[in-house]
Design an enzyme around this catalytic site. Sequence first.
Site, PDB file in Angstrom:
ATOM      1  N   GLU A 278     -29.563   3.006   4.534  1.00  9.43           N
ATOM      2  CA  GLU A 278     -30.327   4.062   5.213  1.00  9.43           C
ATOM      3  C   GLU A 278     -31.789   3.650   5.368  1.00  9.43           C
ATOM      4  O   GLU A 278     -32.421   3.908   6.392  1.00  9.43           O
ATOM      5  CB  GLU A 278     -30.201   5.370   4.434  1.00  9.43           C
ATOM      6  CG  GLU A 278     -28.768   5.897   4.458  1.00  9.43           C
ATOM      7  CD  GLU A 278     -28.652   7.246   3.803  1.00  9.43           C
ATOM      8  OE1 GLU A 278     -28.801   8.250   4.491  1.00  9.43           O
ATOM      9  OE2 GLU A 278     -28.404   7.282   2.574  1.00  9.43           O
TER      10      GLU A 278
ATOM     11  N   GLU B  29     -21.717   6.392   0.289  1.00 11.06           N
ATOM     12  CA  GLU B  29     -21.932   7.625  -0.492  1.00 11.06           C
ATOM     13  C   GLU B  29     -20.692   8.483  -0.608  1.00 11.06           C
ATOM     14  O   GLU B  29     -20.470   9.136  -1.638  1.00 11.06           O
ATOM     15  CB  GLU B  29     -23.055   8.453   0.134  1.00 11.06           C
ATOM     16  CG  GLU B  29     -24.447   7.874  -0.031  1.00 11.06           C
ATOM     17  CD  GLU B  29     -24.890   6.974   1.109  1.00 11.06           C
ATOM     18  OE1 GLU B  29     -24.021   6.412   1.798  1.00 11.06           O
ATOM     19  OE2 GLU B  29     -26.107   6.834   1.299  1.00 11.06           O
TER      20      GLU B  29
HETATM   21  C1  LIG Z   1     -30.502   9.951  -1.918  1.00 14.88           C
HETATM   22  C2  LIG Z   1     -29.945   9.828  -0.520  1.00 14.88           C
HETATM   23  C3  LIG Z   1     -28.527   9.467  -0.414  1.00 14.88           C
HETATM   24  C4  LIG Z   1     -28.228   8.163  -0.948  1.00 14.88           C
HETATM   25  C5  LIG Z   1     -27.264   8.034  -1.879  1.00 14.88           C
HETATM   26  C6  LIG Z   1     -26.888   6.726  -2.399  1.00 14.88           C
HETATM   27  O1  LIG Z   1     -27.411   5.693  -2.043  1.00 14.88           O
HETATM   28  S1  LIG Z   1     -25.670   6.739  -3.539  1.00 14.88           S
HETATM   29  C7  LIG Z   1     -25.450   5.041  -3.963  1.00 14.88           C
HETATM   30  C8  LIG Z   1     -24.729   4.302  -2.893  1.00 14.88           C
HETATM   31  N1  LIG Z   1     -24.461   2.943  -3.336  1.00 14.88           N
HETATM   32  C9  LIG Z   1     -23.247   2.521  -3.670  1.00 14.88           C
HETATM   33  O2  LIG Z   1     -22.265   3.218  -3.557  1.00 14.88           O
HETATM   34  C10 LIG Z   1     -23.151   1.125  -4.180  1.00 14.88           C
HETATM   35  C11 LIG Z   1     -22.573   1.120  -5.567  1.00 14.88           C
HETATM   36  N2  LIG Z   1     -22.572  -0.217  -6.146  1.00 14.88           N
HETATM   37  C12 LIG Z   1     -21.674  -1.153  -5.804  1.00 14.88           C
HETATM   38  O3  LIG Z   1     -20.832  -0.984  -4.951  1.00 14.88           O
HETATM   39  C13 LIG Z   1     -21.712  -2.442  -6.575  1.00 14.88           C
HETATM   40  O4  LIG Z   1     -22.307  -2.190  -7.817  1.00 14.88           O
HETATM   41  C14 LIG Z   1     -22.507  -3.570  -5.871  1.00 14.88           C
HETATM   42  C15 LIG Z   1     -21.706  -4.034  -4.647  1.00 14.88           C
HETATM   43  C16 LIG Z   1     -23.870  -3.112  -5.473  1.00 14.88           C
HETATM   44  C17 LIG Z   1     -22.658  -4.766  -6.853  1.00 14.88           C
HETATM   45  O5  LIG Z   1     -21.393  -5.153  -7.318  1.00 14.88           O
HETATM   46  P1  LIG Z   1     -21.255  -6.224  -8.494  1.00 14.88           P
HETATM   47  O6  LIG Z   1     -19.782  -6.439  -8.672  1.00 14.88           O
HETATM   48  O7  LIG Z   1     -22.119  -7.367  -8.195  1.00 14.88           O
HETATM   49  O8  LIG Z   1     -21.854  -5.537  -9.787  1.00 14.88           O
HETATM   50  P2  LIG Z   1     -21.442  -4.182 -10.524  1.00 14.88           P
HETATM   51  O9  LIG Z   1     -20.687  -3.268  -9.640  1.00 14.88           O
HETATM   52  O10 LIG Z   1     -20.827  -4.526 -11.823  1.00 14.88           O
HETATM   53  O11 LIG Z   1     -22.872  -3.539 -10.768  1.00 14.88           O
HETATM   54  C18 LIG Z   1     -23.846  -4.181 -11.573  1.00 14.88           C
HETATM   55  C19 LIG Z   1     -24.615  -3.140 -12.332  1.00 14.88           C
HETATM   56  O12 LIG Z   1     -25.359  -2.359 -11.408  1.00 14.88           O
HETATM   57  C20 LIG Z   1     -25.087  -0.993 -11.585  1.00 14.88           C
HETATM   58  N3  LIG Z   1     -25.193  -0.342 -10.270  1.00 14.88           N
HETATM   59  C21 LIG Z   1     -24.636  -0.729  -9.114  1.00 14.88           C
HETATM   60  N4  LIG Z   1     -25.008   0.086  -8.111  1.00 14.88           N
HETATM   61  C22 LIG Z   1     -25.830   1.011  -8.668  1.00 14.88           C
HETATM   62  C23 LIG Z   1     -26.531   2.117  -8.151  1.00 14.88           C
HETATM   63  N5  LIG Z   1     -26.509   2.426  -6.844  1.00 14.88           N
HETATM   64  N6  LIG Z   1     -27.250   2.840  -8.985  1.00 14.88           N
HETATM   65  C24 LIG Z   1     -27.316   2.550 -10.290  1.00 14.88           C
HETATM   66  N7  LIG Z   1     -26.660   1.506 -10.848  1.00 14.88           N
HETATM   67  C25 LIG Z   1     -25.936   0.756 -10.031  1.00 14.88           C
HETATM   68  C26 LIG Z   1     -23.683  -0.960 -12.144  1.00 14.88           C
HETATM   69  O13 LIG Z   1     -23.417   0.249 -12.793  1.00 14.88           O
HETATM   70  C27 LIG Z   1     -23.718  -2.136 -13.072  1.00 14.88           C
HETATM   71  O14 LIG Z   1     -24.418  -1.731 -14.228  1.00 14.88           O
HETATM   72  P3  LIG Z   1     -24.010  -2.285 -15.664  1.00 14.88           P
HETATM   73  O15 LIG Z   1     -22.570  -1.925 -15.829  1.00 14.88           O
HETATM   74  O16 LIG Z   1     -24.224  -3.764 -15.602  1.00 14.88           O
HETATM   75  O17 LIG Z   1     -24.894  -1.550 -16.617  1.00 14.88           O
END
Ligand SMILES: CCC/C=C/C(=O)SCCNC(=O)CCNC(=O)[C@H](O)C(C)(C)COP(=O)([O-])OP(=O)([O-])OC[C@H]1O[C@@H](n2cnc3c(N)ncnc32)[C@H](O)[C@@H]1OP(=O)([O-])[O-]
Length: 730
Positions: free
Chosen positions: A108, A128
Amino acid sequence: MAALKHIVGSVAVITIRNPPVNALSPQVQVSLMEVLKDVTLDPSVKAIVLCGENGKFSGGADIRTFSKTDPKTDIKRMSLDDVNSVAERSRKPVVAAVEGVALGGGLELALACHYRIAHVKARVGLTEVLLGLLPGAGGTQRLPRLIGVPAALDMITTGKIVPAPVAVKLGIVDSVTEGSAVEEAIHLAQKVVGQPLESRRICSKPIQCPPNVDSLLNDAKVKLKKQFRGAESHQVCVEAIRAAVQLPFAEGIVKERELFLSLFNSDQAKACQYAFFAERSVAKWTTPSGANWKSASPQTIRTAAVIGLGTMGQGIAVSLAKAQIQVIAVEQDEQQLEKGSKAVTAILERETLKKQQFELAHKSDSFGSVTFTLDFNALKNADLVIEAVYENMALKKEIFQRLSSICKPGAFLCTNTSGLDIDEIASVTDRPHLVIGTHFFSPAHLMKLLEVVRGYHSSSTIISTVMNLSKVLNKVGVVVDNCPLFVGNRLLLPYINQAVFLLEDGRTPEEVDQVLEEFGYAMGPFRMSDLAGLDIGWRSRMEFGLTGPKLLPGAPVRQREGKRYSPLPDILCEEGRFGQKSGKGWYQYETVGGRNAARDPWVHNFLHEYRRAHAIKQKNVSQGEILEWCLYPLINEGFKVLEDGIASGPEDIDVIYNNGYGWPRHKGGPMFYASMIGLPRVLVKLEEFYKNNPDIPSLKPSNLLKALVKQGSPPLKEWRSQLGYPNSRL
Ligand SMILES: CCC/C=C/C(=O)SCCNC(=O)CCNC(=O)[C@H](O)C(C)(C)COP(=O)([O-])OP(=O)([O-])OC[C@H]1O[C@@H](n2cnc3c(N)ncnc32)[C@H](O)[C@@H]1OP(=O)([O-])[O-]
């Protein structure tokens, strides 16, 4: 500072810094806002580049802060949308340099920039919806303006992540580079200084609507309702896109915010976010001796073998090949080999086509080769072998004995079983420490779950190697301990039994399935059993002497060792009704292998006759009670699994259920669901059920459940620490 600035000539490069994924926490947002304002006012800065530290643009808003956010005050006071608005309104060109990932709020933010350059390996998506939310920082208003309503609808309502080459084709990013996206972005920023920006501001773009946009949105809602039963966020996303279609940008943003707040902090959003973190937490396995990722040395698998090319073996071979692993597939006779090889080749062709369509023109890595053979000696160079023959202990032991002498020292030996004793299989080998259970789910090339069943002797090397392999195969691996049926099927058994008892008591497969599907299951227990094949359970019950030739003469028809037993599934199998594979089971299908379940008058008549023959009185059971009757014994078994130390925590059980058993993700998993309804409610109902049905032991409340209720039902994350697991074997 969570956002760093450095100046390259007249370009200010702002770097988002919040390891590990540069999540946009409130602190990062404040910092970004300050730096952005600062550089927009600085006369020496002519253009701005936004990027993320360590080759990752941003993983989106910081999910960890959501539970601490008060939506009424915190979100209104400061939001990512304000940052986006400042970037978009800037009179200096702002270029996003997308490396690694730009997900959710990360994308975004990139959409609010005037230009987007992506590294060829970057991935972008508005994810999201999978967290029970919607893109609440302008994503639902900007993406449809940028790429059109149909494509934006697809991405926003499914949370699909696309690789950069696809993003270019869709128009999400302007170009991709194989070099440094930041360098490229700086170069572009310098080039476009002074050029008009209005046409680059997505908020100013008119929305291109297809003529039938209303029906497109309505049809999408119907389709999503079926695909994600009971989930709110997918439906609300469509409404936000409708706002983009119907309202000017500024009003659309207000509507988007209102809809976002309606989801934020909902039970469903909590459940989805819990499921996200549960998956991350189970990936960090440890053993009782303290072994874990840090101390173990996972080995890379280059060549793997699959023994047995039935449905499971085929899917496993495809799964390995898709991960660029060279596969040797072994069968016992010419006919089976030919059948299996044809099936594997056909699936691989379909998968190649899907991959090409998805990745479009981007040159992608090809699949690993699959060699088909009858020669067991071909396994001598395999790094890892997965045996996937049918569930027969004697046969499996014979195979593992042969593997011991054929496979190279150090080769890992895995058995794909849904419940047989790993230790017994390992005992016939020369390397019990390199033997492990790999319980795949059908179809194995599509299903995410891999239950990794640790035997008594399994070393940390094999656990880490197989957990690593699960990542390579794009699966979710969960380490569990060895016990009959492991975790997933152990919980499934009482659930299926309860459903079958309901048929004896007067309900129909359609009624029971409907209740569970309305709850959110992809399929009710009977449609699911027809899909999985009724013969699998039947063979296993024969093996255990519950039916068939080994059944002791004189055993009562509806009891086994004093416990209630229903022979209904056995009788169906005796009639050749194995489910979809035979064209009939609990339902009838259009053809053998057909997928459309239709009510079968034969089944209804058969049930009627059965109840009459056994003088069973029909019971009146409400829909709510059908749900509790089926789910609470499943949950109860979950507590017993924890008590026995078979799973390390409730998260493990939930991850297994969300990824392998069609449990609705927006309900978090059975253990999370129990914590949401309240443990006292589950306990009271189980006590009542058990009192009325003392011949069903799975209704007897577990000691752990009783103890937790006695302790005032602490939140799920405290279950481990509050009670400890004296018996934990993991
Ligand atoms: C406000 C307006 C609206 C917006 C809403 C949003 O954006 S909602 C968000 C929309 N975003 C998503 O849906 C994306 C969600 N994330 C992912 O899909 C995957 O984590 C990745 C592709 C970014 C990285 O994959 P990878 O296999 O390389 O690594 P991994 O998956 O093992 O993660 C590593 C560490 O990072 C941590 N962590 C990750 N993301 C977040 C986060 N946003 N936040 C906090 N922490 C996060 C994860 O918990 C882990 O922590 P740990 O266990 O080490 O303490």
